[in-house]
Design a protein around this motif. Sequence first.
Motif, PDB file in Angstrom:
ATOM      1  N   GLU A  21       8.398 -10.404  -5.963  1.00 41.59           N
ATOM      2  CA  GLU A  21       7.211  -9.634  -5.605  1.00 41.59           C
ATOM      3  C   GLU A  21       7.567  -8.143  -5.663  1.00 41.59           C
ATOM      4  OE1 GLU A  21       4.268 -10.467  -5.295  1.00 41.59           O
ATOM      5  OE2 GLU A  21       4.261 -12.604  -4.770  1.00 41.59           O
ATOM      6  N   PRO A  32       5.561  -5.235  -4.210  1.00 42.26           N
ATOM      7  CA  PRO A  32       4.429  -4.569  -3.550  1.00 42.26           C
ATOM      8  C   PRO A  32       4.518  -3.051  -3.661  1.00 42.26           C
ATOM      9  CG  PRO A  32       5.987  -5.394  -1.937  1.00 42.26           C
ATOM     10  CD  PRO A  32       6.474  -5.877  -3.255  1.00 42.26           C
ATOM     11  N   GLN A  63      -1.534  -4.873   3.650  1.00 45.89           N
ATOM     12  CA  GLN A  63      -1.286  -6.068   2.834  1.00 45.89           C
ATOM     13  C   GLN A  63       0.162  -6.108   2.314  1.00 45.89           C
ATOM     14  OE1 GLN A  63      -2.778  -3.507   1.581  1.00 45.89           O
ATOM     15  NE2 GLN A  63      -2.092  -3.243  -0.511  1.00 45.89           N
ATOM     16  N   VAL A  64       0.822  -4.922   2.283  1.00 50.14           N
ATOM     17  CA  VAL A  64       2.227  -4.918   1.844  1.00 50.14           C
ATOM     18  C   VAL A  64       3.087  -5.635   2.889  1.00 50.14           C
ATOM     19  CG1 VAL A  64       4.237  -3.451   1.368  1.00 50.14           C
ATOM     20  CG2 VAL A  64       1.987  -2.814   0.481  1.00 50.14           C
ATOM     21  N   ASP A  65       2.834  -5.322   4.157  1.00 53.95           N
ATOM     22  CA  ASP A  65       3.604  -5.999   5.213  1.00 53.95           C
ATOM     23  C   ASP A  65       3.310  -7.496   5.218  1.00 53.95           C
ATOM     24  OD1 ASP A  65       4.982  -3.737   6.175  1.00 53.95           O
ATOM     25  OD2 ASP A  65       3.151  -3.038   7.129  1.00 53.95           O
ATOM     26  N   LYS A  77       8.832   2.656   4.673  1.00 50.98           N
ATOM     27  CA  LYS A  77       9.683   1.540   4.204  1.00 50.98           C
ATOM     28  C   LYS A  77      10.554   1.031   5.353  1.00 50.98           C
ATOM     29  CE  LYS A  77      11.300   4.211   0.933  1.00 50.98           C
ATOM     30  NZ  LYS A  77      10.389   5.349   1.048  1.00 50.98           N
ATOM     31  N   LEU A  97      10.629  -3.432  -2.803  1.00 51.45           N
ATOM     32  CA  LEU A  97       9.635  -2.499  -2.269  1.00 51.45           C
ATOM     33  C   LEU A  97      10.129  -1.077  -2.466  1.00 51.45           C
ATOM     34  CD1 LEU A  97       7.150  -1.613  -0.669  1.00 51.45           C
ATOM     35  CD2 LEU A  97       8.369  -2.121   1.427  1.00 51.45           C
ATOM     36  N   SER A 137       8.397  -0.761   7.740  1.00 51.13           N
ATOM     37  CA  SER A 137       8.076  -2.121   7.291  1.00 51.13           C
ATOM     38  C   SER A 137       9.277  -3.046   7.440  1.00 51.13           C
ATOM     39  CB  SER A 137       7.653  -2.114   5.814  1.00 51.13           C
ATOM     40  OG  SER A 137       6.410  -1.504   5.686  1.00 51.13           O
ATOM     41  N   LYS A 159       3.359   0.691  -1.878  1.00 53.34           N
ATOM     42  CA  LYS A 159       2.782   1.399  -0.730  1.00 53.34           C
ATOM     43  C   LYS A 159       2.181   2.711  -1.229  1.00 53.34           C
ATOM     44  CE  LYS A 159       4.463   0.150   3.466  1.00 53.34           C
ATOM     45  NZ  LYS A 159       5.061   0.486   4.740  1.00 53.34           N
ATOM     46  N   ASP A 213      -2.021  -0.053   3.540  1.00 53.94           N
ATOM     47  CA  ASP A 213      -0.765  -0.710   3.165  1.00 53.94           C
ATOM     48  C   ASP A 213      -0.477  -1.966   3.992  1.00 53.94           C
ATOM     49  OD1 ASP A 213      -0.213   1.117   1.174  1.00 53.94           O
ATOM     50  OD2 ASP A 213       0.843   2.477   2.535  1.00 53.94           O
TER      51      ASP A 213
END
Length: 612
Positions: free
Chosen positions: A257, A259, A8-10, A35, A27, A38, A261, A6
Amino acid sequence: MGNSIDTQVDEMLEKCIFSTPRKSFFLFAGAGSGKTFSLVLLLRKIRDRIGKDLLLQGKNVAVITYTNAATDEIINRLDYSSIFRISTIHSFVWDVIKHYQTDIRSLYCQHLSEEMTTLRKKLNDTKNKTTKTYLSNKEKLNDLNERFEKAKTIERFIYNPNGSNPEYNALKHAEVIKISAQMIKDIPLLQRIIAQKYPILLIDESQDTKKELVDAFFEIQKNFASIFTLGLLGDQKQRIYTDGKENIESIIPAGWEKPIKRMNYRSGRRIIRLANSIGKDIDIHAEQNPREDANDGFVRLFIVKQRDDQNKDEVEKNIRHIMFEQTNDEKWVGEDTDVKSLTLEHMMAVRRLGFAEFFAPFSKVSKYQMTFLQGTVPELEFFTKEVLPIVKSINDGGRQALEILKEYSPLLSRQNKDKPYELYLRCRDAATRLTDFVNGNKTIRVVTEEIIKSQLLKVPDVVKQAYTLKLSELDETVAEDIRAWVEVMDLPISMIHKYDDYVNQKSQFDTHQGVKGLEFDRVMVIIDDSEAKGFLFSYDKLFGVKGLSDADKRNLMEGKETSIERTKRLFYVTCTRAKNALAVVMYTYVPENVKKEAIDKGWFDENEIINI
Ligand SMILES: Nc1ncnc2c1ncn2[C@@H]1O[C@H](COP(=O)(O)OP(=O)(O)OP(=O)(O)O)[C@@H](O)[C@H]1O
């Protein structure tokens, strides 16, 4: 890849905030997916990279959390940085609107008048004009009328997000939400002011954020897209309050966006498998992976045959013992026990903790409505912040007692300059006597009497008045708060201690809803619909013990959700609080049905089900 699937989510969230133009994001991910983790990571990056610039421009990043506890936790994790305005939704919107008193007044009057019109119609349409509901609605209408008349004279509206707001010019919590949402939607200038002051607004647990305000923030984002960025974090599977926005995904604008997770960083493998199978019924994309180094995790379903005169404490103690035997984890039992037990309602928890007689009278006092469960009723704080800490400190041989006494004791007050040593000795003796009384678990009345006599502390007026009254002397004229205090006067003082631990989440019990966002090593979810009073949730229906009610059927026909969906989300929340081991305890009259349903749904394997 491993545990960093995950990452790349951050990185994406970082890009949303630091690219030009900025991008809003949504998100939404499952329980334990990090969550909040992040969110804090992103806030740290904001602080380090653009924090100073924002401050120089007089701007802040707004973060809306669900509870005061969550606010404190995030503030703490960010070292109290002044770049952020971290608060609950009530506190945030009140801060925004409080300067626009004329608009508040006009919407307040409009809101009251709409409510009165609805109520008048209801009263007119009622055939039987002698029922309790009719009479209470009539009283409500009079009350609204009175407030409407008084509103004309109010010069300044006030509001305390953490209080009960009893003052005639104070707004109620629901009114602040309604009025602020309307003001933000109707006044473009206010939208601009918010967008300029808070160019980035992030909302945690946004599935349960008041829907009218979610709409209002979306409106700002639409109208001021170039300067205002919105970031929503949450999980539809964990929407457990009725005022959250349904199907929030469907209104996310195309340019945002979204994203995803995929990992659950919190729980053991078996718990994640259970969460996945509950979750997939709510959202087909619910599947989560465990961490590479995740432990096996452990789940059991205990089906307890409901019997009259059952000693539930004994049953649950026995279950904890079985969990200890099966997991070999001593923390399920004994002195060092560390298990979080969750009941649907507060009364079910406080009954098990042994202070229901204390809790029940206060929970009915409307003046204490907001503050009682937060532990901030001033009269109760007299005991929890003065009396009990003094005793604890004396028992521990610490010096804190003296600090508290210096702050609160009339004997040590600055005005009392004569014979300071004598007064100090008097104070010390009184504190020692008080300690003996509390250690001896005397009644609240006896402890109060001792404090009044010794003048060690200033007893709040309400408690003082209640102390002079007996239960048999109560009549209609006695105010509700005094009445509640009279009802508890002859209970042991230890009940206040238990209450204090409970509301500060230090005791073994909490509620299914109260633990959202939290995590514990060992969790016991207690399900007992026969003991619950509310009507919003029904585990009996979820486990196929009870059929749908007429209201559920009507809701289904109208395409609305039933109590089954609502309960399933709550069940998802409770089970996913567990890191290592989970015991679900279901009391039921029909154990066979529960067992069949639990297996058919794929939630539990046959060898994980224990009949008691
Ligand atoms: N990238 C990560 N690396 C290591 N641990 C993590 C990571 N992300 C989260 N965690 C840990 O996983 C646990 C769950 O994280 P967090 O509470 O942020 O999840 P959440 O998505 O907010 O959960 P929920 O929706 O269930 O409340 C916490 O103990 C957190 O410290």
